[in-house]
Design an enzyme around this catalytic site. Structure first.
Site, short mmCIF file in Angstrom:
data_model
loop_
_atom_site.label_atom_id
_atom_site.label_comp_id
_atom_site.label_asym_id
_atom_site.label_seq_id
_atom_site.Cartn_x
_atom_site.Cartn_y
_atom_site.Cartn_z
N SER A 134 0.99 4.46 -4.05
CA SER A 134 0.47 3.71 -2.91
C SER A 134 1.11 4.12 -1.59
O SER A 134 0.55 3.88 -0.52
CB SER A 134 0.65 2.20 -3.13
OG SER A 134 2.01 1.84 -3.11
N LYS A 171 6.03 -1.26 0.59
CA LYS A 171 4.90 -1.18 1.52
C LYS A 171 5.42 -1.16 2.96
O LYS A 171 6.59 -1.44 3.22
CB LYS A 171 3.96 -2.39 1.35
CG LYS A 171 3.25 -2.47 0.02
CD LYS A 171 2.21 -1.39 -0.16
CE LYS A 171 1.42 -1.57 -1.45
NZ LYS A 171 2.25 -1.32 -2.65
#
Length: 216
Positions: A134, A171
């Site tokens: 990701s 993230k």
């Protein structure tokens, strides 16, 4: 080091300084903006020239996939482990994290690594094994070891390790009021939206560098 043109040296220095400051390399767009290039493609051409001269490595398809190489082929910021000459700081490697327990609980520690603290933008407290792709476009790949400094707060735009419910994720952090957005660096992944008044959320730390283990 190979002989570089003036512009190549400037770009190399920018990459080095950005890694020292943030723990991660700049994007092509950031390089283009810094030097007034008309497009990121111009930055890409300079990066390819640096790669041909052996002073950087490029990861295809990743906007921040740039690694500096030291003389002799070793990378000073994303490097192979172990390195017997750099054993100065001992960091625990965190593996799977059980729900409801502290991230540095003994049962989460897979092993200890000894590394050179000067390789990181700030002194890390632990390493976290990255799972998944990701954050690919930030140059953070599956299996990498992310160096993390414990922190309860983060500025917008920082790459963080966060706990959301039973999951721990890496993230990019963005907050507006009581709303948090956890943004992937891969268009295949949707942002994660967090309501601080409703969701179980905890910031575990800030990314301050990266280790890429040697291939077996």
């Amino acid at each position: 080091m190979a002989t570089l043109t003036t512009r190549q040296q400037q770009i190399y220095d920018l990459i080095h300084q950005t890694i020292q400051r943030t723990g991660f390399p700049p994007t092509r767009a950031e390089i283009a903006a810094e030097f007034g290039f008309s497009s990121p493609n111009a930055a890409e051409e300079h990066l390819r020239a640096l790669a041909r001269k052996g002073v950087i490595e490029l990861t295809p398809g990743a906007s921040r996939g740039i690694r500096l190489r030291a003389e002799g082929g070793a990378s000073p910021h994303q490097f192979s482990l172990p390195s017997m000459g750099l054993m100065q700081l001992t960091l625990p490697l965190v593996g799977r994290v059980a729900a409801g327990s502290p991230i540095l609980a003994a049962e989460h520690i897979d092993r200890q690594y000894q590394v050179d603290p000067s390789l990181f933008s700030s002194r890390p407290d632990f390493l976290l094994k990255v799972r998944g792709m990701s954050m690919r476009d930030a140059g953070i790949l599956d299996g990498d070891l992310l160096a993390v400094q414990r922190a309860a707060e983060a500025a917008n735009g920082k790459i963080v390790v966060a706990r959301l419910g039973d999951d721990v994720t890496v993230k990019r952090f963005q907050r507006k009021g009581r709303q948090v957005e956890l943004i992937a660096e891969n268009p295949d992944f949707e942002p994660i939206h967090v309501d601080l008044d409703r969701d179980e959320f905890q910031l575990e730390g800030l990314a301050v560098g990266l280790i890429r283990p040697a291939a077996p």
